[in-house]
Design an enzyme around this catalytic site. Structure first.
Site, PDB file in Angstrom:
ATOM      1  N   LYS A 128       0.854  -0.973   0.116  1.00 52.00           N
ATOM      2  CA  LYS A 128      -0.128   0.189  -0.045  1.00 52.00           C
ATOM      3  C   LYS A 128       0.466   1.502  -0.103  1.00 52.00           C
ATOM      4  O   LYS A 128      -0.281   2.106  -0.269  1.00 52.00           O
ATOM      5  CB  LYS A 128      -1.232  -0.062   0.632  1.00 52.00           C
ATOM      6  CG  LYS A 128      -1.866  -1.087   1.028  1.00 52.00           C
ATOM      7  CD  LYS A 128      -3.044  -1.131   2.263  1.00 52.00           C
ATOM      8  CE  LYS A 128      -4.861  -2.034   1.815  1.00 52.00           C
ATOM      9  NZ  LYS A 128      -4.038  -3.225   1.605  1.00 52.00           N
TER      10      LYS A 128
HETATM   11  C1  LIG Z   1      -4.146  -4.321   1.244  1.00 52.75           C
HETATM   12  C2  LIG Z   1      -3.564  -5.755   1.078  1.00 52.75           C
HETATM   13  C3  LIG Z   1      -4.054  -6.420   0.337  1.00 52.75           C
HETATM   14  C4  LIG Z   1      -5.465  -6.982  -0.536  1.00 52.75           C
HETATM   15  O1  LIG Z   1      -5.106  -5.851  -1.826  1.00 52.75           O
HETATM   16  P1  LIG Z   1      -6.836  -4.892  -2.732  1.00 52.75           P
HETATM   17  O2  LIG Z   1      -6.403  -4.415  -3.350  1.00 52.75           O
HETATM   18  O3  LIG Z   1      -7.278  -4.252  -1.844  1.00 52.75           O
HETATM   19  O4  LIG Z   1      -7.456  -6.613  -3.478  1.00 52.75           O
HETATM   20  C5  LIG Z   1      -3.294  -7.747  -0.065  1.00 52.75           C
HETATM   21  N1  LIG Z   1      -2.194  -7.418   1.213  1.00 52.75           N
HETATM   22  C6  LIG Z   1      -1.703  -7.475   1.990  1.00 52.75           C
HETATM   23  C7  LIG Z   1      -0.429  -7.434   2.757  1.00 52.75           C
HETATM   24  C8  LIG Z   1      -2.536  -5.846   1.887  1.00 52.75           C
HETATM   25  O5  LIG Z   1      -2.370  -5.222   2.914  1.00 52.75           O
END
Ligand SMILES: *Cc1c(COP(=O)(O)O)cnc(C)c1O
Length: 488
Positions: A128
């Protein structure tokens, strides 16, 4: 480039207008009017820019991609924002998103490569950061240009909150109020968030569960007078700028896994809210030679169910499993509407009927009998699969034993499902979405040893913490916001 809503509103907006907005006024999500096409000469130019270390690299590629979608920030400013965001100083590596090849000696020499794309080298060790760091710089830039301020209110069960706080800390014009369920995040995640001492960051631990936090955010957002008076905004995954930032690393992964622009690759993406893999869909629509986009879910298999059956069924929060890949524990996939809009030939009225009416009324809709449904696999290249806690443990052990690489639980969901979708001659790239240290408990369960801890996080659990514990009350949270948004 202008942006439209997935629910058919005739209005059109520029990038910076939707940057600070969440949903479109009709409740839909924003998408560009069309996807800019990357033809062979342009793809070749991007590969060259990406490979040109000192003067190019990831930041140059990011500028190229973003500039096709953003026409209301001068090019020189946009380039500077990309360079400031994607630096070795922030990501600890000049490649920003290096590929790790998982060699498989038992596979024949004809077997195409199997890679992890490292998206977790940012400040909070989860993918993120890739988008949120850019968002922080874009927000600061745009707010300064307008002479405005923004108070970001969010709810987190872990990764989103810390990524948002590390992106916004010290940024002028922005304050963050982040709600998290008291005592429920991992000790490492709590330490990451609560040890931030920046004056514009406010941690609020709610006595309740994640849904209580989310309900408070919703209540505040529905209080339009309050929202306007106190300039409340969000940074959730439906923000188009976050999605756009994520498109870049699909190109970067492709350039690292291939030498020729005629080669095709597949990506497997650990998925929850469909944000990450939706960026892959956008990259593919732009013309990046992606064979398959494999959606990997955990026990919360809303998306796997859709791609298998055509049924999209939102889960009640009581039916949402608490798993060892918690950042994928979702009851609905908030970005999924974007893909359905494309799948249905961009028919906003149909999307409105499905997401605005059917889903609100019945909690589900069904496209299995619609001729368009087959396009999800054929025309758009989607595949899917799911994994369980046992699968994750096995995969973590197997990857560690065979390759000496420790992967986190979300990436393990990806590797497990990716292995079921390999094809001869097509390299497979699994997106690594977090580092194992964030989910140490499960790593110890799988391997009987603690995960590697990057040195900058030594002793983080012992740092002083700044957090206010509060009951699950919307008005208490509102009072806290009012008290802390006085200009100092
Ligand atoms: C947010 C997150 C996801 C999921 O991603 P999306 O964009 O919501 O599909 C997967 N793995 C981790 C470690 C995350 O922080």
């Amino acid at each position: 480039m202008l942006y439209l809503s997935t629910r058919g509103d005739p209005g059109r907006k520029h990038f910076c207008e939707i940057l600070l907005e969440g949903l479109a006024p009709d409740g839909g999500l924003y998408l560009p009017e069309r996807y800019p096409q990357v033809d062979a000469p342009l793809l070749a130019r991007w590969r060259q820019a990406f490979n040109q270390g000192a003067t190019g690299g990831y930041a140059a590629l990011a500028f190229e991609v973003l500039s096709l979608y953003i026409d209301d920030i001068p090019a020189a400013d946009l380039r500077a924002l990309c360079q400031k965001t994607y630096t070795e100083a922030v990501y600890g590596t000049p490649q920003i998103v290096p590929l790790k090849k998982l060699e498989d000696p038992s596979a024949g020499s004809g077997q195409a490569g199997f890679f992890l794309e490292a998206l977790s080298n940012g400040p909070t060790l989860a993918f993120k950061d890739m988008a949120m760091q850019l968002l922080g710089n874009l927000f600061e830039y745009e707010l300064a240009r307008r002479g405005e301020e923004l108070n970001i209110l969010g709810a987190t069960s872990g990764d989103t909150g810390s990524a948002a706080e590390y992106a916004m800390c010290g940024k002028k014009g922005v304050r963050v109020f982040m709600l998290s369920p008291h005592g429920r995040m991992s000790p490492f995640q709590q330490a990451q968030m609560f040890s931030l001492m920046d004056e514009n960051i406010h941690n609020i631990a709610i006595e309740g569960v994640f849904d209580d936090c989310q309900d408070i955010v919703k209540n505040v957002s529905n209080d339009l007078a309050f929202k306007r008076a106190h300039k409340i905004g969000t940074v959730n995954s439906i923000n188009w700028a976050r999605l756009l930032a994520q498109v870049v690393y699909y190109f970067a992964g492709y350039f690292q896994a291939t030498t020729q622009d005629t080669e095709r690759v597949s990506f497997t993406v650990p998925s929850g809210n469909f944000g990450n893999v939706c960026a892959g869909h956008v990259a593919r629509q732009m013309g990046l030679p992606i064979e398959h986009l494999v959606v990997a879910t955990n026990e919360n298999d809303v998306l796997d169910e859709f791609f298998r059956t055509g049924v999209y069924r939102v889960r009640a929060s009581a039916d949402t499993h608490e798993t060892s890949s918690p950042s994928m524990d979702i009851s609905k996939a908030s970005n999924f509407e974007r893909f359905v809009f494309d799948l249905l030939g961009r028919n906003g009225l149909r999307v409105k009927a499905l997401f605005g009416d059917a889903l609100a009324r019945e909690g589900r809709f069904e496209l299995g009998a619609d001729p368009a449904f087959a396009d999800a696999a054929t025309r758009y290249g989607f595949r899917s699969g799911k994994s369980t806690h046992e699968n994750r443990l096995e995969t973590i052990r197997d990857v560690f034993k065979r390759h000496g690489v420790m992967i986190d639980t979300h990436t393990a969901d990806g590797v497990k499902v990716a292995r079921e979708h390999r094809q001869p001659g097509v390299p497979m790239i699994v997106l690594e979405t977090a580092l194992p240290i964030k989910f140490a408990e499960t790593i110890v369960e799988a391997l009987g040893q603690q995960p590697h801890r990057p040195p900058q996080f030594d002793g983080i659990e012992d740092l002083p913490k700044r957090v206010r514990v509060m009951s699950a009350s919307t008005s208490d949270v509102q009072a806290f916001v009012v008290e802390h948004c006085v200009r100092t």
